[in-house]
Design a protein around this motif. Structure first.
Motif, PDB file in Angstrom:
ATOM      1  N   PHE A 240      32.565  30.990  34.610  1.00 44.70           N
ATOM      2  CA  PHE A 240      34.015  30.954  34.795  1.00 44.70           C
ATOM      3  C   PHE A 240      34.697  31.641  33.612  1.00 44.70           C
ATOM      4  CE2 PHE A 240      38.117  28.439  35.083  1.00 44.70           C
ATOM      5  CZ  PHE A 240      38.534  29.062  36.249  1.00 44.70           C
ATOM      6  N   ARG A 241      34.217  31.328  32.432  1.00 46.50           N
ATOM      7  CA  ARG A 241      34.778  31.929  31.227  1.00 46.50           C
ATOM      8  C   ARG A 241      34.614  33.448  31.244  1.00 46.50           C
ATOM      9  NH1 ARG A 241      36.312  29.861  26.878  1.00 46.50           N
ATOM     10  NH2 ARG A 241      35.490  27.884  27.576  1.00 46.50           N
ATOM     11  N   ALA A 242      33.450  33.887  31.736  1.00 48.37           N
ATOM     12  CA  ALA A 242      33.175  35.322  31.756  1.00 48.37           C
ATOM     13  C   ALA A 242      33.909  36.029  32.901  1.00 48.37           C
ATOM     14  CB  ALA A 242      31.674  35.556  31.876  1.00 48.37           C
ATOM     15  N   GLY A 243      34.697  35.290  33.664  1.00 46.18           N
ATOM     16  CA  GLY A 243      35.482  35.908  34.724  1.00 46.18           C
ATOM     17  C   GLY A 243      34.688  36.186  35.998  1.00 46.18           C
ATOM     18  N   LYS A 244      33.506  35.571  36.124  1.00 45.89           N
ATOM     19  CA  LYS A 244      32.703  35.834  37.312  1.00 45.89           C
ATOM     20  C   LYS A 244      33.083  34.929  38.479  1.00 45.89           C
ATOM     21  CE  LYS A 244      28.703  37.326  34.670  1.00 45.89           C
ATOM     22  NZ  LYS A 244      27.542  36.718  34.009  1.00 45.89           N
ATOM     23  N   ILE A 245      33.999  34.015  38.251  1.00 39.66           N
ATOM     24  CA  ILE A 245      34.443  33.104  39.299  1.00 39.66           C
ATOM     25  C   ILE A 245      35.963  33.209  39.373  1.00 39.66           C
ATOM     26  CG2 ILE A 245      34.617  30.659  39.954  1.00 39.66           C
ATOM     27  CD1 ILE A 245      32.024  30.220  38.300  1.00 39.66           C
ATOM     28  N   ASP A 246      36.504  33.302  40.588  1.00 43.16           N
ATOM     29  CA  ASP A 246      37.951  33.417  40.727  1.00 43.16           C
ATOM     30  C   ASP A 246      38.616  32.060  40.862  1.00 43.16           C
ATOM     31  OD1 ASP A 246      37.967  36.325  40.870  1.00 43.16           O
ATOM     32  OD2 ASP A 246      36.943  36.029  42.797  1.00 43.16           O
TER      33      ASP A 246
END
Ligand code: ADP
Ligand code: ZN
Length: 743
Positions: A543-549
């Motif tokens: 989530f932190r790495a932006g892989k989850i919206d």
């Protein structure tokens, strides 16, 4: 020399022993010792030194041995144990077992393991020579050089394919040293550095923070008991204040305890603390429920010996055997997780305050939504209030929008999961590559099965609560006892095929989101996913790495998390926490809303919050919308006062349970008459009544409530009366003083 010892042998009684000459130097108040009981040597704790013995000295037996060369409990902890025993009506043995880890009580059970660490840096040409002559040795040495801490020998050798001879040769050169540790690091074997550490320079305090820091510093300096309540809005930099206070204490040679509600759920906070303290050279012990026995023993020994002076942990860290205690921090002091729901049923925050008092230390409680108990103590002049009214760097507080779901239901013609407003906002976020968190209340009543025709709700046959529907494996599960069955396709009662799912489980929300945002990457975090320890960390990292919206989960995932790219937070059903039979329901709802909203807009962009509710006018929701804690506290304390609920009186919960409901009822009623006779108007009794959840694991439950001005007066009386009644074997009864859960 005579000592009074509480054995850990299954009964509560202080026994007296003589201390033989050769052990006198080692036996102290709080020492763990072995004593003879019925031809066996049992472990016990010295609670009294030179008491007046109840039998002539000549007839006393000798104590057998002392277990450690330092006392397991410091004098303040011995006092604390006695207080907990009295205040919480808990058996002394249970109190001591909660305070002292099993690994310490019985040191022999723990295995010892060998560890390798770099002993000295290698000279450049020495290393070059080693690479040529003995590449295996070079490989092992270079690997160890990259580690922060000693690494288990067997793991190093296995991973690098080296033999014990390689390690021995390195040791002979003086490059590597071997240490023996008490180990059983289950689950941590693959974690070479032993947990995340985040380092960084401390920020410059803003004016508000500086004022709070100096207010707390003054108390720490005085070395007199003081309690500060830090009320700081979400994102106002409370953690930085705690850090400064701890640093002050460590610099002055003292020790500090730092409590968080749940270590496993606050990896970021723990990493931040460790980074700060360890870069300043202070070994930091992290204390939580997943520790192996060996790790526990290591941490405990480090604290008791003074090698480590700071511990970060969940509620039981309040018993850490630190020397020179000067500060206890209680982060998120309002959290019900601080209360232990088995014997001894203590409240970590209240124990922290009492221990600080015994140690002449400062207790720093902090929250964005202080408990009304603590707030009332501020008003009563017992605690000092410090405030942080603004977010760091003048970031805006998030904008909270309330959606009236009654209107939404009419508009969309039927029960809906996501309102138009929430869907619109989520779509906007997705297009702009910003992130959304959707929260659902964790309580398990959601997604129960209900028949639309006859209204039947499928309940657990053992627990009288609705079963929860799990889509993944098409089952109904009981969240209290774990009972499960396949989910029916027709109503079990009237056979109609009209079964639907009431309430909102995380899975159902996930499906609704998939329908409106088919291309978004979703992830769900709930008790199912959280039971897999590593999965939890992985999801957070993704989530932190932006892989989850869109991240969907229970409010537990929100604790202490700080994601700069989250600009939208949705609370799918604000009502779940409000309509429960608990006088704290409003307080909980207010806290939930404010805390959840606090997860939005932590980065550069302002955050938005959407709250869906069928009761938009409720005080808890309206005050949360305005982020008005003082306003809420004013109104809610008025209600509490009117009904004489806590914090205006103490509440004691008495649960009676057993397999036979008539018998339980009979004994509960009989008991209440006894109490009325003995205590008269000193206590107001309500009940006995069946508990809201009448049956759990095939046991029926009745409850009695006592309201009283001073628990310290009433509890000992209740315990005395309990001793006078002859209880049948199949009636269990438990006292819970200052309960946090009323179910
Ligand atoms: P709270 O616990 O009150 O919600 P935090 O302590 O987590 O807030 O702080 C929020 C963020 O602000 C963190 O990333 C923290 O590092 C940062 N921060 C705290 N104090 C300052 C400061 N004085 N200057 C700049 N950043 C700060
Ligand atoms: Zn059940």
């Amino acid at each position: 020399m005579i000592v009074g010892v509480q054995p850990l042998a299954g009964f509560d009684k202080l026994l007296h022993y003589k201390v033989p000459e050769n052990l006198r130097a080692d036996v102290q108040l709080g020492s763990l010792v072995r004593v003879p009981i019925m031809n066996q040597h049992k472990v016990g704790l010295v609670l009294e030194v030179d008491p007046i013995a109840d039998v002539p000295v000549e007839r006393l037996k000798n104590l057998t041995s002392v277990m450690q060369d330092y006392p397991a409990l410091t004098p303040d902890l011995v006092e604390l144990a006695k207080w907990m025993h009295g205040y919480y009506a808990a058996r002394m043995e249970a109190v001591l077992e909660a305070m002292i880890p099993a690994a310490v009580r019985d040191g022999t059970r723990v295995k010892q393991e060998k560890y390798l660490a770099v002993a000295r840096p290698a000279l450049a040409d020495e290393l070059a020579a080693l690479r040529k002559k003995a590449p295996q040795q070079a490989k092992v040495f270079e690997f160890l050089q990259q580690q922060f801490q000693p690494v288990k020998k067997s793991l190093v050798l296995a991973r690098l394919g080296a033999t014990a001879a390689v390690a021995a040769a390195l040791e002979k050169r003086g490059l590597v040293r071997e240490e023996t540790r008490h180990v059983e690091r289950i689950g941590y074997a693959d974690n070479w550095t032993g947990g995340e550490v985040v380092t960084g320079l401390p920020p410059k305090l803003n004016d508000e923070q500086a004022a709070v820091v100096s207010s707390v510093a003054a108390s720490i300096e005085k070395r007199k008991f003081a309690v500060h309540l830090l009320h700081g809005v979400t994102g106002s930099g409370k953690t930085e204040v705690y850090l400064r206070a701890v640093e002050q204490v460590l610099a002055a040679g003292g020790s500090a305890i730092y409590l968080v509600p749940e270590v496993a759920l606050t990896p970021q906070t723990v990493a931040r603390l460790r980074g700060r303290f360890e870069s300043a050279g202070h070994k930091t012990v992290v204390w939580h429920s997943h520790l192996g026995e060996g790790e526990r023993l290591d941490g405990w020994t480090a604290l008791a010996s003074g090698q480590a002076r700071v511990v970060v942990g969940a509620r039981s860290a309040v018993f850490a055997p630190v020397r020179e205690l000067r500060l206890i921090v209680v982060d998120e002091e309002h959290e019900p997780a601080y209360k232990q729901d088995e014997t001894p049923r203590y409240h970590g925050r209240d124990v922290a305050v009492y221990r600080a008092k015994l140690a002449n230390a400062t207790c720093l409680l902090g929250s964005a939504t202080p408990s009304l108990e603590s707030f009332a103590n501020v008003r009563g002049g017992k605690y000092r209030l410090d405030v942080l009214t603004k977010r760091v760097d003048d970031k805006k507080m998030p904008d909270i929008q309330i959606v009236d779901m009654r209107i939404e239901v009419m508009r969309q013609r039927g029960l809906v999961t996501l309102s138009r407003l929430l869907v619109d906002h989520m779509q906007g976020r997705f297009e702009r590559r910003e992130q959304t968190i959707l929260f659902i209340n964790r309580r398990g009543y959601s997604s129960s099965m209900q028949c639309r025709k006859c209204g039947h709700v499928e309940e657990c046959p053992h627990c009288s609560v609705a079963m929860t529907y799990h889509r993944a494996d098409e089952t109904l599960k009981c969240h209290l006892c774990g009972h499960q069955r396949g989910s029916p396709v027709v109503c079990p009662k009237c056979a109609a095929p009209d079964i639907r799912w009431r309430g909102l489980g995380t899975q159902r929300v996930e499906e609704a989101v998939r329908r409106v945002l088919p291309r978004a990457r979703l992830e769900r975090m709930d008790t199912d996913t959280m039971s897999k320890k590593h999965r939890f960390r992985e999801i957070l990292a993704e989530f932190r790495a932006g892989k989850i919206d869109v991240l969907i989960g229970t409010q537990m995932i929100g604790k202490g998390l700080d994601f700069p790219n989250v600009t939208l937070v949705g609370l799918v059903d604000a009502d779940l926490s409000m309509h429960v039979p608990d006088f704290r329901a409003n307080e909980r709802t207010f806290q939930l809303l404010v805390q959840v909203a606090g997860r939005a807009g932590r980065g550069d962009r302002a955050g938005e919050v959407v709250v869906q509710t069928f009761t938009p006018k409720a005080d808890a929701i309206q005050f949360a919308k305005r982020a008005d804690f003082n306003g809420f506290a004013e109104v809610e304390l008025g209600v509490r006062k009117k009904f004489a609920y806590p914090p205006y009186r103490h509440l004691i919960h008495h649960i009676f349970r057993g397999p036979n409901p008539e018998k339980i009822k009979f004994f509960a009623e009989h008991w209440v008459k006894q109490v009325e006779k003995a205590l008269g108007s000193a206590v107001e009794i309500r009940g006995p009544t069946p508990s809201p959840i009448e049956k759990v694991k095939d046991e029926y439950r009745y409850q009695v409530w006592y309201f009283c001005a001073r628990a310290t007066k009433i509890v000992p009386e209740l315990v005395r009366l309990q001793g006078e009644v002859k209880w049948p074997k199949d009636v269990t009864q438990v006292l819970d003083v200052d309960p946090m859960s009323l179910m």
